[in-house]
Design a protein around this motif. Structure first.
Motif, PDB file in Angstrom:
ATOM      1  N   GLN A 215     -25.040  24.498 -42.981  1.00 54.67           N
ATOM      2  CA  GLN A 215     -25.058  25.798 -42.287  1.00 54.67           C
ATOM      3  C   GLN A 215     -26.450  26.056 -41.727  1.00 54.67           C
ATOM      4  O   GLN A 215     -27.428  25.541 -42.265  1.00 54.67           O
ATOM      5  CB  GLN A 215     -24.768  26.929 -43.292  1.00 54.67           C
ATOM      6  CG  GLN A 215     -23.518  26.771 -44.093  1.00 54.67           C
ATOM      7  CD  GLN A 215     -22.295  26.986 -43.237  1.00 54.67           C
ATOM      8  OE1 GLN A 215     -22.292  27.872 -42.383  1.00 54.67           O
ATOM      9  NE2 GLN A 215     -21.279  26.178 -43.444  1.00 54.67           N
ATOM     10  N   PRO A 216     -26.533  26.906 -40.698  1.00 50.85           N
ATOM     11  CA  PRO A 216     -27.865  27.345 -40.290  1.00 50.85           C
ATOM     12  C   PRO A 216     -28.479  28.204 -41.401  1.00 50.85           C
ATOM     13  O   PRO A 216     -27.803  29.070 -41.959  1.00 50.85           O
ATOM     14  CB  PRO A 216     -27.606  28.218 -39.049  1.00 50.85           C
ATOM     15  CG  PRO A 216     -26.222  27.890 -38.609  1.00 50.85           C
ATOM     16  CD  PRO A 216     -25.480  27.475 -39.850  1.00 50.85           C
ATOM     17  N   ASN A 217     -29.705  27.919 -41.759  1.00 52.91           N
ATOM     18  CA  ASN A 217     -30.404  28.666 -42.810  1.00 52.91           C
ATOM     19  C   ASN A 217     -31.805  29.004 -42.334  1.00 52.91           C
ATOM     20  O   ASN A 217     -32.335  28.347 -41.430  1.00 52.91           O
ATOM     21  CB  ASN A 217     -30.556  27.796 -44.065  1.00 52.91           C
ATOM     22  CG  ASN A 217     -29.235  27.491 -44.717  1.00 52.91           C
ATOM     23  OD1 ASN A 217     -28.563  28.379 -45.210  1.00 52.91           O
ATOM     24  ND2 ASN A 217     -28.852  26.217 -44.704  1.00 52.91           N
ATOM     25  N   ILE A 218     -32.400  29.982 -42.991  1.00 52.32           N
ATOM     26  CA  ILE A 218     -33.812  30.237 -42.708  1.00 52.32           C
ATOM     27  C   ILE A 218     -34.647  29.241 -43.508  1.00 52.32           C
ATOM     28  O   ILE A 218     -35.606  28.673 -42.999  1.00 52.32           O
ATOM     29  CB  ILE A 218     -34.167  31.696 -43.024  1.00 52.32           C
ATOM     30  CG1 ILE A 218     -33.305  32.613 -42.140  1.00 52.32           C
ATOM     31  CG2 ILE A 218     -35.654  31.960 -42.773  1.00 52.32           C
ATOM     32  CD1 ILE A 218     -33.340  34.058 -42.528  1.00 52.32           C
ATOM     33  N   PHE A 219     -34.271  29.034 -44.760  1.00 57.15           N
ATOM     34  CA  PHE A 219     -34.811  27.915 -45.549  1.00 57.15           C
ATOM     35  C   PHE A 219     -33.658  27.216 -46.256  1.00 57.15           C
ATOM     36  O   PHE A 219     -32.760  27.878 -46.785  1.00 57.15           O
ATOM     37  CB  PHE A 219     -35.760  28.412 -46.655  1.00 57.15           C
ATOM     38  CG  PHE A 219     -37.151  28.763 -46.212  1.00 57.15           C
ATOM     39  CD1 PHE A 219     -38.146  27.803 -46.132  1.00 57.15           C
ATOM     40  CD2 PHE A 219     -37.476  30.075 -45.905  1.00 57.15           C
ATOM     41  CE1 PHE A 219     -39.440  28.137 -45.754  1.00 57.15           C
ATOM     42  CE2 PHE A 219     -38.764  30.424 -45.526  1.00 57.15           C
ATOM     43  CZ  PHE A 219     -39.756  29.455 -45.447  1.00 57.15           C
TER      44      PHE A 219
ATOM     45  N   ALA B 153     -29.146  32.481 -43.653  1.00 54.66           N
ATOM     46  CA  ALA B 153     -29.334  33.217 -42.401  1.00 54.66           C
ATOM     47  C   ALA B 153     -28.376  34.394 -42.300  1.00 54.66           C
ATOM     48  O   ALA B 153     -28.604  35.322 -41.532  1.00 54.66           O
ATOM     49  CB  ALA B 153     -29.139  32.277 -41.208  1.00 54.66           C
ATOM     50  N   GLU B 154     -27.278  34.336 -43.085  1.00 55.33           N
ATOM     51  CA  GLU B 154     -26.279  35.392 -42.988  1.00 55.33           C
ATOM     52  C   GLU B 154     -25.991  35.954 -44.373  1.00 55.33           C
ATOM     53  O   GLU B 154     -26.053  35.238 -45.372  1.00 55.33           O
ATOM     54  CB  GLU B 154     -24.964  34.839 -42.414  1.00 55.33           C
ATOM     55  CG  GLU B 154     -25.175  34.002 -41.186  1.00 55.33           C
ATOM     56  CD  GLU B 154     -24.449  34.539 -39.976  1.00 55.33           C
ATOM     57  OE1 GLU B 154     -23.895  35.656 -40.048  1.00 55.33           O
ATOM     58  OE2 GLU B 154     -24.452  33.832 -38.955  1.00 55.33           O
TER      59      GLU B 154
ATOM     60  N   GLU C 188     -32.127  39.232 -40.352  1.00 55.69           N
ATOM     61  CA  GLU C 188     -31.749  38.978 -38.952  1.00 55.69           C
ATOM     62  C   GLU C 188     -32.939  39.036 -38.002  1.00 55.69           C
ATOM     63  O   GLU C 188     -32.810  38.763 -36.826  1.00 55.69           O
ATOM     64  CB  GLU C 188     -30.690  39.984 -38.477  1.00 55.69           C
ATOM     65  CG  GLU C 188     -29.319  39.803 -39.114  1.00 55.69           C
ATOM     66  CD  GLU C 188     -29.180  40.593 -40.407  1.00 55.69           C
ATOM     67  OE1 GLU C 188     -30.184  41.208 -40.858  1.00 55.69           O
ATOM     68  OE2 GLU C 188     -28.079  40.599 -40.972  1.00 55.69           O
TER      69      GLU C 188
END
Ligand code: FES
Ligand SMILES: [Fe+2]
Lengths: 440, 178
Positions: free
Chosen positions: B70-74, B60-61, B167
């Motif tokens: 961690q927060p991820n998109i995938f 995500a970053e 983003e």
């Protein structure tokens, strides 16, 4: 046409709402004026601007604002607009402004509380009406800004009730986000996920507390998660708990959602009572409960953990799931476009496993690759387009209509129902907001 | 896989290894085939591209060095990938009707490093058009593959996908991998 108060009031009936409330551009402008640019709108959490100079952009109604922490550690919410010729002062969504705001157009500088500091060739203003003390030349701030336990809000109207009064019972959602931490603090994790819904903001809010949709809308992910659970079991491995967030959709089916009551509060707020993940009985949760007892004492800890909210809607701009530390802000962009920003919080001193569980929810349900909200988004888009048709002028909220239970200004859904009470409740509040002080 | 994610983050992002033409060709063929399998929705073969403990990762970053925790998109292992296939192919996956189409172009394939055991780190760029609900969306970005050399040919230990538009905002969400 321009809408009279009477016509606006006529868009909402006890058990239905007019499609124009969702599709008409003039109504959207009136909503911005009378709801989003009048009442309290969420800006952000103080942990988004941890250090002096940190700033974060947001939007209140149609207006750009910036939340910033100054060198004295005070948080301010200001309009993101230079008083000279109007340039936005900050253009990155987040960053650090250093000691002052520096406008990139003609280099005016401002203290982080908005006061005009300086500009090049200052003498050009000698003998003019520009006055360094005049707020006209400061970065201006919304009529009212305030925070509830670190959650910052702004109201663009001088008038109206204070933040605490406005939040009323819905403040419990913020309390839960903090009080559920053994360390008594909460903190944003990373940055947010931003998604655009191609539908009206009210359709989103209505969906969040609509307990007759999950079993239907989310059937495919429910079944796929069950399928995976079975496979993992067959392989002789342990099934990760968080898969239940998804397989519950299949387990509860189309009509198994009657055990989750809904409540409507003053000012349009509403909540869905607990399901998923409120208080499972597993070693990680038990360890967490032990830490909560240690931090608060048994009685207080039980009181905090006993609060029965799965989901709180803070009207008109937030959807919060406190047991899973998720918070979503709603920024309407047009009658058929809505930006949502989704945040995840970490409970201070909670076991890592508790953080991982809510992170899994953030990923599986709320991330840009979610297979849950994907089907919601598509339904909302379909509703938005369906409502363009004049086949019927009305949206139906008839499920359990006439059976709502009112007690001391608070409305409860009929027992054992998947009542559309919250939808009726929000549209009635909408009518109040839209007609208050209108037509004068 | 946290170690490999970290390894990808730590490596010189401009490195180029001096590899044989055969190795270069093998890396390219692997990436082209992966794109074909995705565009043609050949899911069994797609899943078989990854090691049993492999991950498909879209952070995500930008400066993220870890996917785990961690927060991820995938951030998907074999289990979650399998679930994604089962869900997207389910007849009641409303948002998948009509089915999307993906079309990838993968290019700029550079082998960053060749380990003594034959494992490769490969960097490439991609463009992907998605046709969904009769509209086209575009995604573009950088791949970094950690390819493990096995008896069965190369397998993906970690594929890191850095979207240039990570983003967002996301108009609609991502239902298939890119
Ligand atoms: S617009 Fe900001 S200094 Fe001129
Ligand atoms: Fe839903």
């Amino acid at each position: 046409m321009s809408w009279t108060t009477e016509q606006l009031a006529g868009l909402v009936e006890p058990d239905r709402a007019h499609r124009k409330a969702y599709t008409d551009p003039e109504i959207f402008d009136l909503e911005m004026e009378r709801i989003f640019e009048r009442t309290w709108i969420y800006v952000g959490h103080e942990s988004q601007v941890k250090n002096p100079g940190d700033y974060y952009l947001a939007q209140v109604g149609r207006q750009p604002v910036v939340m910033v922490r100054d060198q004295q550690d005070q948080v301010h919410v200001l309009f993101n607009r230079c008083p000279h010729r109007g340039a936005q002062l900050c253009s990155a969504r987040q960053g650090n402004a250093g000691n002052h705001f520096y406008c990139s157009y003609h280099a005016w500088t401002f203290h982080l509380d908005g006061k005009l500091e300086s500009m090049p060739a200052k003498h050009g203003y000698d003998g003019t009406n520009l006055d360094f003390e005049d707020p006209e030349f400061h970065v201006s701030r919304p009529a009212r800004t305030d925070n509830y336990r670190g959650f910052w809000f702004a109201s663009l109207s001088e008038e109206g009730v204070d933040l605490k009064t406005h939040l009323g019972e819905s403040a419990a959602a913020f309390d839960q986000l903090i009080d559920r931490a053994p360390g008594k603090e909460t903190e944003i994790v990373g940055s947010c996920f931003r998604m655009i819904q191609q539908s009206n903001w009210k359709i989103f809010l209505e969906n969040q507390l609509d307990s007759s949709h999950p079993g239907v809308t989310h059937e495919s992910i429910g079944k796929a998660a069950q399928h995976l659970e079975n496979k993992i079991r067959e392989d002789g491995r342990d099934v990760p708990m968080e898969l239940a967030f998804l397989s519950d959709f299949a387990r509860l089916g189309h009509d198994g959602w009657t055990k989750f009551g809904t409540v409507g509060y003053r000012n349009g707020h509403s909540s869905l009572e607990g399901y998923m993940g409120l208080r499972p009985d597993d070693p990680d949760t038990n360890e967490y409960v032990r830490l909560m007892y240690e931090a608060y004492g048994e009685e207080k800890a039980e009181e905090i953990l006993g609060i029965n909210i799965h989901h709180m809607l803070v009207y008109p701009c937030m959807s919060i799931q406190p047991p899973l530390q998720q918070l979503r802000s709603i920024r309407p962009l047009g009658p058929d476009r809505t930006l949502t920003e989704i945040w995840h919080f970490r409970l201070k001193d909670a076991p890592e496993a508790i953080y991982r569980r809510s992170l899994a929810y953030y990923y599986l349900v709320n991330s840009p690759s979610t297979m849950v909200n994907a089907d919601d988004l598509f339904n909302w888009w379909k509703c938005q387009h369906g409502l363009e048709s004049s086949a019927s002028e009305w949206v139906s909220f008839h499920r359990n209509a006439g059976q709502d239970i009112d007690k001391d200004g608070i409305t409860h859904s009929a027992p054992e129902s998947m009542s559309e009470m919250p939808l009726r409740h929000m549209m009635h509040a909408w009518r109040e907001y839209m007609t208050a002080g209108a037509g004068d | 896989m946290a170690d490999i994610a970290q390894l990808l983050a730590d490596r010189d992002a401009l490195a180029i290894a001096d590899v044989s033409a055969d190795t270069q060709r093998a890396a390219e063929q692997f990436l082209y085939r992966q794109a074909e399998l995705l565009d043609e929705k050949q899911w069994d073969e797609w899943l078989a591209l990854f090691t049993d403990d492999g991950f498909y990762w879209m952070p995500a970053e930008e400066d993220q060095t870890e996917g785990d925790g961690q927060p991820n998109i995938f951030w998907e292992d074999q289990d979650l990938m399998l679930m994604r296939v089962a869900r997207n192919e389910h007849p009641h996956a409303h948002s998948q009707a009509p089915h999307n189409r993906l079309c990838h172009v993968v290019s700029n394939v550079l082998v960053e490093s060749e380990e003594p055991n034959g494992d490769l780190i490969v960097r490439s760029r991609f463009h992907c058009a998605e046709y969904l609900r009769y509209e086209v969306r575009n995604f573009t970005g950088k791949y970094r593959h950690y390819l493990r050399k096995t008896d069965d040919g190369f397998k993906i230990a970690v594929q890191r996908v850095d979207l240039v538009n990570r983003e967002g905002p996301y108009e609609y969400v991502l239902q298939w991998w890119l």
